[in-house]
Design an enzyme around this catalytic site. Structure first.
Site, PDB file in Angstrom:
ATOM      1  N   ASP A   1      -7.928  -5.661   0.225  1.00 26.80           N
ATOM      2  CA  ASP A   1      -8.436  -6.420  -0.921  1.00 26.80           C
ATOM      3  C   ASP A   1      -7.906  -7.843  -0.978  1.00 26.80           C
ATOM      4  O   ASP A   1      -8.403  -8.660  -1.747  1.00 26.80           O
ATOM      5  CB  ASP A   1      -8.134  -5.671  -2.226  1.00 26.80           C
ATOM      6  CG  ASP A   1      -9.020  -4.457  -2.332  1.00 26.80           C
ATOM      7  OD1 ASP A   1     -10.162  -4.536  -1.840  1.00 26.80           O
ATOM      8  OD2 ASP A   1      -8.587  -3.429  -2.849  1.00 26.80           O
TER       9      ASP A   1
ATOM     10  N   HIS B   1       0.847  -1.189   0.000  1.00 28.32           N
ATOM     11  CA  HIS B   1       0.000   0.000   0.000  1.00 28.32           C
ATOM     12  C   HIS B   1       0.883   1.240   0.000  1.00 28.32           C
ATOM     13  O   HIS B   1       1.942   1.231   0.615  1.00 28.32           O
ATOM     14  CB  HIS B   1      -0.922   0.017   1.231  1.00 28.32           C
ATOM     15  CG  HIS B   1      -2.067   0.950   1.062  1.00 28.32           C
ATOM     16  ND1 HIS B   1      -1.974   2.297   1.321  1.00 28.32           N
ATOM     17  CD2 HIS B   1      -3.324   0.729   0.587  1.00 28.32           C
ATOM     18  CE1 HIS B   1      -3.131   2.857   1.034  1.00 28.32           C
ATOM     19  NE2 HIS B   1      -3.967   1.940   0.588  1.00 28.32           N
TER      20      HIS B   1
HETATM   21  N1  CMC Z   1       4.282  -7.495  -4.985  1.00 31.98           N
HETATM   22  C1  CMC Z   1       5.630  -7.460  -5.178  1.00 31.98           C
HETATM   23  N2  CMC Z   1       6.368  -6.331  -5.061  1.00 31.98           N
HETATM   24  C2  CMC Z   1       5.713  -5.203  -4.740  1.00 31.98           C
HETATM   25  C3  CMC Z   1       4.317  -5.171  -4.505  1.00 31.98           C
HETATM   26  C4  CMC Z   1       3.611  -6.377  -4.637  1.00 31.98           C
HETATM   27  N3  CMC Z   1       2.283  -6.401  -4.438  1.00 31.98           N
HETATM   28  N4  CMC Z   1       3.940  -3.918  -4.202  1.00 31.98           N
HETATM   29  C5  CMC Z   1       5.044  -3.170  -4.232  1.00 31.98           C
HETATM   30  N5  CMC Z   1       6.129  -3.942  -4.553  1.00 31.98           N
HETATM   31  C6  CMC Z   1       7.528  -3.500  -4.627  1.00 31.98           C
HETATM   32  C7  CMC Z   1       7.778  -2.739  -5.914  1.00 31.98           C
HETATM   33  O1  CMC Z   1       8.254  -3.580  -6.934  1.00 31.98           O
HETATM   34  C8  CMC Z   1       8.797  -1.732  -5.479  1.00 31.98           C
HETATM   35  O2  CMC Z   1      10.058  -2.363  -5.447  1.00 31.98           O
HETATM   36  P1  CMC Z   1      11.399  -1.493  -5.765  1.00 31.98           P
HETATM   37  O3  CMC Z   1      11.473  -0.432  -4.720  1.00 31.98           O
HETATM   38  O4  CMC Z   1      12.515  -2.508  -5.671  1.00 31.98           O
HETATM   39  O5  CMC Z   1      11.223  -0.939  -7.154  1.00 31.98           O
HETATM   40  C9  CMC Z   1       8.444  -1.418  -4.010  1.00 31.98           C
HETATM   41  O6  CMC Z   1       7.724  -2.584  -3.550  1.00 31.98           O
HETATM   42  C10 CMC Z   1       7.540  -0.205  -3.864  1.00 31.98           C
HETATM   43  O7  CMC Z   1       6.453  -0.352  -4.767  1.00 31.98           O
HETATM   44  P2  CMC Z   1       5.767   0.864  -5.515  1.00 31.98           P
HETATM   45  O8  CMC Z   1       5.013   0.352  -6.683  1.00 31.98           O
HETATM   46  O9  CMC Z   1       6.795   1.931  -5.760  1.00 31.98           O
HETATM   47  O10 CMC Z   1       4.776   1.362  -4.370  1.00 31.98           O
HETATM   48  P3  CMC Z   1       3.506   2.252  -4.584  1.00 31.98           P
HETATM   49  O11 CMC Z   1       3.251   2.922  -3.287  1.00 31.98           O
HETATM   50  O12 CMC Z   1       3.658   3.105  -5.794  1.00 31.98           O
HETATM   51  O13 CMC Z   1       2.348   1.194  -4.932  1.00 31.98           O
HETATM   52  C11 CMC Z   1       0.588  -0.343  -4.702  1.00 31.98           C
HETATM   53  C12 CMC Z   1       1.394   0.755  -4.014  1.00 31.98           C
HETATM   54  C13 CMC Z   1      -0.630  -0.684  -3.813  1.00 31.98           C
HETATM   55  C14 CMC Z   1       0.065   0.153  -6.048  1.00 31.98           C
HETATM   56  C15 CMC Z   1       1.478  -1.592  -4.893  1.00 31.98           C
HETATM   57  O14 CMC Z   1       1.910  -2.069  -3.629  1.00 31.98           O
HETATM   58  C16 CMC Z   1       0.769  -2.704  -5.679  1.00 31.98           C
HETATM   59  O15 CMC Z   1       0.805  -2.685  -6.911  1.00 31.98           O
HETATM   60  N6  CMC Z   1       0.122  -3.676  -4.958  1.00 31.98           N
HETATM   61  C17 CMC Z   1      -0.655  -4.699  -5.621  1.00 31.98           C
HETATM   62  C18 CMC Z   1      -2.028  -4.136  -6.010  1.00 31.98           C
HETATM   63  C19 CMC Z   1      -2.945  -3.959  -4.815  1.00 31.98           C
HETATM   64  O16 CMC Z   1      -3.086  -4.821  -3.987  1.00 31.98           O
HETATM   65  N7  CMC Z   1      -3.626  -2.784  -4.786  1.00 31.98           N
HETATM   66  C20 CMC Z   1      -4.644  -2.496  -3.761  1.00 31.98           C
HETATM   67  C21 CMC Z   1      -4.269  -1.375  -2.865  1.00 31.98           C
HETATM   68  S1  CMC Z   1      -5.361  -1.276  -1.424  1.00 31.98           S
HETATM   69  C22 CMC Z   1      -6.909  -0.914  -2.091  1.00 31.98           C
HETATM   70  C23 CMC Z   1      -6.995   0.422  -2.718  1.00 31.98           C
HETATM   71  O17 CMC Z   1      -6.627   1.430  -2.094  1.00 31.98           O
HETATM   72  O18 CMC Z   1      -7.462   0.516  -3.858  1.00 31.98           O
END
Ligand code: CMC
Length: 392
Positions: A326, A269
């Protein structure tokens, strides 16, 4: 020209002031108007939370009764909307239908479009909260080929929503109290979450003076993506793809592989770096529903083992990636017999009150300006135009 703060993804930029929802991501705190989400999920119900989000305080009995009555008054749709549904292909994803019909509300309810008129804003808020379950259930019914079911105002908000999704004219429908209570919790847990992508979209659309139905349709479009509201559907797809506990290590390895775009859906998140307090409530609801309904779902075993392994794996621990709401909501919804194409639709139904509360708050703020970010231009400048025949 000019100097701007460059913050792609808004990692460190507050886009507004708001007194609706407070999140402390490091401590895993989520509060609506000061009330912790765990208390609201345990002791309140969705409509009371709607009142709280919209009005800033919890209602007394008389205020709540009036609010409830007004919500009931607006549950039906203009009958002509039925024709609108019929324009969609039967196999449309219910989210595709929902984005379209919610936007189309602007063409039906002309007495709620003038955003400078407080009465119009008020009635638009009620219309959206009241009609979303009806619209959502119709999107589902249309995709299955079953007849639409009209709202039943003798039921609770959650009970009526279930009935509109699952009742058929040839059989009596009795709301199962376990499902009703689970649906109510799901709605509460998704009601608002401060400036997430869809809420920010609603605020940005609203900042130009667009009408409330158009703004909420924009929010629904933004919610649809798998990184946001679409995660619950994507999470279930992922669990199905994993299929059995012995295949988990393969998928964990893929999630850690920088060259593989696969991510563990339902994990991580932007704000919560300790735990997602909604996930704590949803995890318990998930177990309660499966126990009450006596469901032995092998996907839950996969989910629990995946959670256990990921929480111990240094990759996920170091990056502070925890199960989010989720991760569990998909399993609960599946246990309730809700098909996964409806998961994000249910999220959108619940979040409508959050979107409309933020939209109203923004319009009430003095000196409100159109949202207009700047950019860092990286293209060419000052080129000389040549006619096409002169270009080689
Ligand atoms: N699985 C594997 N690696 C991950 C994941 C994951 N689910 N989420 C983040 N990472 C890694 C990512 O690769 C990155 O690594 P690095 O720093 O080495 O490049 C690091 O963690 C930070 O990720 P980010 O994408 O920069 O983080 P963000 O804050 O931009 O994204 C997120 C947050 C929720 C979009 C992301 O964690 C994700 O894609 N999760 C899966 C989708 C999900 O479950 N979304 C629902 C969110 S809660 C409900 C809502 O609010 O809608």
């Amino acid at each position: 020209t000019g100097y701007f703060t460059y913050d792609p993804g808004f990692l460190a930029t507050a886009s507004c002031e708001s007194s609706i929802t407070f999140i402390d991501g490091d401590k895993g705190i989520l509060e609506h108007r000061g009330y912790p989400i765990s208390q609201l999920a345990d002791k309140s119900d969705y409509l009371e939370v709607c009142y709280l989000l919209l009005n800033g305080t919890l209602p007394d009995k008389k205020q709540f009764d009036e609010f409830h009555l007004t919500v009931l008054r607006h549950t039906m749709l203009h009958e002509q909307l039925v024709q609108f549904y019929k324009g969609f292909r039967r196999d449309s994803h219910p989210m595709a239908t929902l984005v379209g019909v919610v936007g189309a509300l602007s063409s039906f309810y002309h007495d709620s479009l003038d955003i400078t008129n407080e009465e119009h804003r008020e009635i638009a808020a009620f219309r959206l909260i009241s009609k979303m379950p009806t619209l959502a259930a119709m999107s589902f019914k249309y995709s299955t080929g079953q007849p639409f079911v009209y709202p039943d105002n003798s039921l609770s908000y959650a009970g009526n929503f279930l009935k509109m999704m699952f009742a058929v004219p040839c059989e009596e429908y009795v709301v199962n109290p376990v499902l009703e209570s689970a649906m109510d919790k799901i709605l509460i847990l998704h009601a608002d979450h401060e400036q997430n992508a869809s809420t920010s979209t609603v605020r940005l659309a609203g900042s130009s003076g667009a009408n409330p139905f158009a703004c909420i349709a924009a929010g629904i479009a933004s919610l649809w993506g798998p990184a946001h509201g679409g995660a619950n559907e994507a999470c279930l797809e992922m669990l199905e793809e994993i299929g059995s506990v012995d295949r988990i290590p393969e998928f964990i390895a893929r999630a850690k592989d920088k060259d593989d775009p696969f991510r563990l859906m339902g994990f991580g998140h932007r704000v919560y770096k300790n735990h997602d307090p909604r996930a704590t409530v949803m995890r318990k609801t998930c177990h309660d529903v499966l126990d009450d309904l006596n469901i032995d779902d092998p996907l839950l075993d996969v989910a629990m083992e995946l959670e256990r392994i990921a929480l111990e794996d240094p990759y996920f621990v170091d990056k502070k990636l925890y199960p989010n709401v989720d991760f569990y909501s998909g399993i609960v919804l599946r246990a309730m017999g809700i098909p996964r194409t409806m998961f994000t639709v249910i999220f959108a139904t619940a979040r409508t009150v959050g979107w409309i509360s933020h939209w109203k708050e923004m319009l009430d703020q003095p000196g409100q300006k159109i949202g207009r970010p700047r950019q860092l231009y990286t293209g060419e400048v000052g080129l000389e135009f040549e006619h096409v025949v002169e270009r080689c």
